[in-house]
Scaffold this active site. Structure first.
Site, PDB file in Angstrom:
ATOM      1  N   GLU A  13       0.822  -1.215   0.000  1.00 29.37           N
ATOM      2  CA  GLU A  13       0.000   0.000   0.000  1.00 29.37           C
ATOM      3  C   GLU A  13       0.852   1.260   0.000  1.00 29.37           C
ATOM      4  O   GLU A  13       0.390   2.350   0.322  1.00 29.37           O
ATOM      5  CB  GLU A  13      -0.953  -0.022   1.194  1.00 29.37           C
ATOM      6  CG  GLU A  13      -1.897  -1.226   1.197  1.00 29.37           C
ATOM      7  CD  GLU A  13      -3.216  -0.992   0.443  1.00 29.37           C
ATOM      8  OE1 GLU A  13      -3.747   0.125   0.500  1.00 29.37           O
ATOM      9  OE2 GLU A  13      -3.709  -1.952  -0.201  1.00 29.37           O
ATOM     10  N   CYS A  16      -2.940  11.240   3.883  1.00 29.42           N
ATOM     11  CA  CYS A  16      -3.242  10.313   2.774  1.00 29.42           C
ATOM     12  C   CYS A  16      -3.093  11.011   1.432  1.00 29.42           C
ATOM     13  O   CYS A  16      -2.793  10.382   0.419  1.00 29.42           O
ATOM     14  CB  CYS A  16      -4.685   9.820   2.845  1.00 29.42           C
ATOM     15  SG  CYS A  16      -5.083   8.928   4.329  1.00 29.42           S
ATOM     16  N   HIS A  21      -4.310   1.551   7.481  1.00 29.07           N
ATOM     17  CA  HIS A  21      -2.920   1.840   7.121  1.00 29.07           C
ATOM     18  C   HIS A  21      -2.209   2.346   8.380  1.00 29.07           C
ATOM     19  O   HIS A  21      -2.845   2.957   9.254  1.00 29.07           O
ATOM     20  CB  HIS A  21      -2.829   2.965   6.072  1.00 29.07           C
ATOM     21  CG  HIS A  21      -3.306   2.596   4.713  1.00 29.07           C
ATOM     22  ND1 HIS A  21      -4.145   3.389   3.969  1.00 29.07           N
ATOM     23  CD2 HIS A  21      -3.034   1.521   3.933  1.00 29.07           C
ATOM     24  CE1 HIS A  21      -4.389   2.814   2.797  1.00 29.07           C
ATOM     25  NE2 HIS A  21      -3.731   1.682   2.749  1.00 29.07           N
TER      26      HIS A  21
HETATM   27  O1  SUG Z   1      -7.765   2.894   0.379  1.00 29.72           O
HETATM   28  N1  SUG Z   1     -10.521   5.055   0.591  1.00 29.72           N
HETATM   29  C1  SUG Z   1      -9.084   4.881   0.632  1.00 29.72           C
HETATM   30  C2  SUG Z   1      -8.489   5.836   1.613  1.00 29.72           C
HETATM   31  C3  SUG Z   1      -6.987   5.823   1.554  1.00 29.72           C
HETATM   32  C4  SUG Z   1      -6.359   6.560   2.671  1.00 29.72           C
HETATM   33  N2  SUG Z   1      -4.958   6.529   2.540  1.00 29.72           N
HETATM   34  C5  SUG Z   1      -4.078   6.468   3.555  1.00 29.72           C
HETATM   35  N3  SUG Z   1      -4.417   6.131   4.758  1.00 29.72           N
HETATM   36  N4  SUG Z   1      -2.854   6.687   3.284  1.00 29.72           N
HETATM   37  C6  SUG Z   1      -8.719   3.432   0.981  1.00 29.72           C
HETATM   38  O2  SUG Z   1      -9.362   2.856   1.861  1.00 29.72           O
HETATM   39  C7  SUG Z   1     -12.746   4.757  -0.342  1.00 29.72           C
HETATM   40  C8  SUG Z   1     -13.362   4.854  -1.722  1.00 29.72           C
HETATM   41  C9  SUG Z   1     -14.846   4.664  -1.725  1.00 29.72           C
HETATM   42  O3  SUG Z   1     -15.384   3.988  -0.854  1.00 29.72           O
HETATM   43  O4  SUG Z   1     -15.484   5.203  -2.661  1.00 29.72           O
HETATM   44  C10 SUG Z   1     -11.262   4.525  -0.401  1.00 29.72           C
HETATM   45  O5  SUG Z   1     -10.763   3.885  -1.296  1.00 29.72           O
END
Ligand code: SUG
Length: 455
Positions: free
Chosen positions: A180, A374, A253
């Protein structure tokens, strides 16, 4: 430019298809906001306002362009052929009508979360003294796994000089190598251009059984592979297991429970499975390089649930030029939680490394579980590496104004779940991206729709 280098922040420019798909299992915000009406224009402007803030502070702020969505090539590969001539519009319309749940995997604006774009190693840590990039394969989530090729293309354009920048392929796309990116990677050092300690945080070992309620997205095997590919000396790497209870509480994460900058690690008591061993390993790796400073928030002060809902740790930890303390740039939600706010007041007034807490509104992204941290990919650079960046994607006041105008022109104010199937969206988004490639000077073959092959 600081003699020992800088940290550039590259933010994902939020794409015009920003929506609430509820696609990310284990990400509580994504789940809670499934099918809410999104505001793509406001989202992109919030992101740009955050970028402006760093630029105004005198930091180097770069832009990762949004990816093309909906993605049509994979839908073709899955057998959607559309009616008539099978134009991309037809394919999108047909796929959304016949299987909306599947189609929605291909219209997420998830590349906005640039912390998941890649793992980046500083040249000072790498054997060949280049900055190394491995795009994340993001195999845990269908809507994110499709990002890797577009990410690789973007990074190659943004960091073009092969003498200074080394680009690796994403790890093999199998759950054993679930990766990730920088969201599970922290670097500590005395200066961004000086040798440091690369801390990889993983959720599970690939070939052990894993029985958590929510997915543990990063494997130890993936993290170790990246360290090998980047040529990081084993003594400069620390591999730390994320605590299962943090994952179970919604920390999908590591950057939801910890953040590091220079010699400072700011983390929740529950972030790591074995905290004493983790801190000890960091101390040992740092020996002779710098004295690590640990700023811990105890569960008694901020329970893990509050840390996750407020995104206290998904903040950017920065040093503003000229300051002798670090600044935390946090989401508004952290100011609205009284326990979190009290902890921040304590941390920033007790004379430790963190001297200031500043809040920023990124609510549109937050509702999908994406806070300030993020949205950005950190890239440690020496002065000569900074001079080799693709200049078109480095934010200036003039570029910020152009991008804001571009967003106002091409982005819808609102997207309801059913709007996503509108075939007009395909052309509308592409028209905007075509103009964006000119604004950012990316060339006229950056997006698949601009290439004759279409993929
Ligand atoms: O991968 N949300 C992302 C958020 C990423 C956050 N990144 C870090 N923590 N670095 C994920 O969970 C939600 C999309 C949706 O539900 O439409 C989403 O993919």
């Amino acid at each position: 430019m600081h003699a020992s280098g800088i940290e550039a922040n590259f933010d994902g420019l939020i794409g015009a298809s920003h929506n609430y798909g509820g696609l990310a299992s284990g990400n509580l915000a994504s789940d809670a906001n499934r099918n809410a009406i999104s505001a793509p224009r406001a989202a992109a402007l919030e992101g740009l306002a955050k970028m402006r803030r760093l630029m105004d502070w005198g930091l180097v702020q770069g832009i990762v362009p949004p990816q093309e969505r909906p993605l049509i090539a994979p839908l073709r590969a899955l057998g959607f052929s559309g009616k008539g001539a099978g134009s991309d519009r037809d394919i999108w319309e047909g796929a959304f009508r016949s299987d909306p749940r599947l189609a929605r995997q291909f219209i997420s604006a998830s590349p906005m979360w640039a912390a998941n774009a890649a793992t980046v190693s500083a040249s000072a840590d790498a054997e060949d003294k280049r900055v190394h990039f491995t795009p994340a394969n993001l195999v845990s989530m269908c809507h994110r796994a499709v990002e890797a090729p577009g990410t690789a293309r973007a990074l190659a354009r943004l960091f073009p000089d092969p003498e200074r920048f080394a680009h690796h392929a994403p790890l093999p796309a199998h759950a054993a190598f679930g990766d990730e990116g920088a969201a599970n990677h922290m670097r500590m050092s005395a200066g961004h251009g000086m040798p440091g300690v690369e801390i990889h945080v993983y959720g599970r070992e690939a070939f052990d059984g894993y029985a958590g309620t929510f997915p543990a997205r990063q494997t130890l095997e993936a993290s170790r592979s990246i360290a090998r590919l980047h040529g990081i000396a084993p003594g400069s790497c620390v591999f730390v297991r994320q605590s299962a209870r943090a994952i179970a509480a919604g920390a999908f994460h590591n950057d939801v429970v910890a953040v590091a900058h220079l010699d400072t690690l700011f983390f929740h008591e529950w972030a790591f499975e074995d905290k004493p061993a983790a801190l000890d390993a960091i101390r040992r790796a740092a020996d002779g390089l710098f004295e690590p400073r640990f700023v811990e928030i105890r569960a008694a002060e901020v329970p893990i649930g509050d840390a996750i809902s407020s995104y206290l740790f998904n903040s950017q930890l920065l040093r503003r030029p000229g300051a002798n303390h670090l600044t935390l740039l946090l989401p508004m939600e952290s100011a609205e939680n009284s326990r979190v706010k009290a902890a921040l007041d304590r941390v920033s007034s007790e004379g430790g490394p963190i001297g200031e807490a500043v809040f920023v509104d990124v609510r549109q992204s937050m509702r999908n579980g994406g806070g300030p941290a993020c949205l950005r990919l950190r890239v440690p650079l020496t002065a000569s590496e900074a001079a080799a960046l693709h200049p078109g994607a480095v934010l200036t006041p003039a570029l910020a104004a152009r991008l804001e105008e571009w967003v106002r022109r091409y982005y819808r104010e609102a997207l309801a779940p059913d709007d996503l199937g509108d075939p007009a969206l395909v052309d509308e988004i592409r028209a905007g991206l075509d103009v964006l490639t000119q604004i950012l000077d990316l060339g006229s073959d950056f997006y698949a729709f601009q290439r004759a092959s279409g993929d």
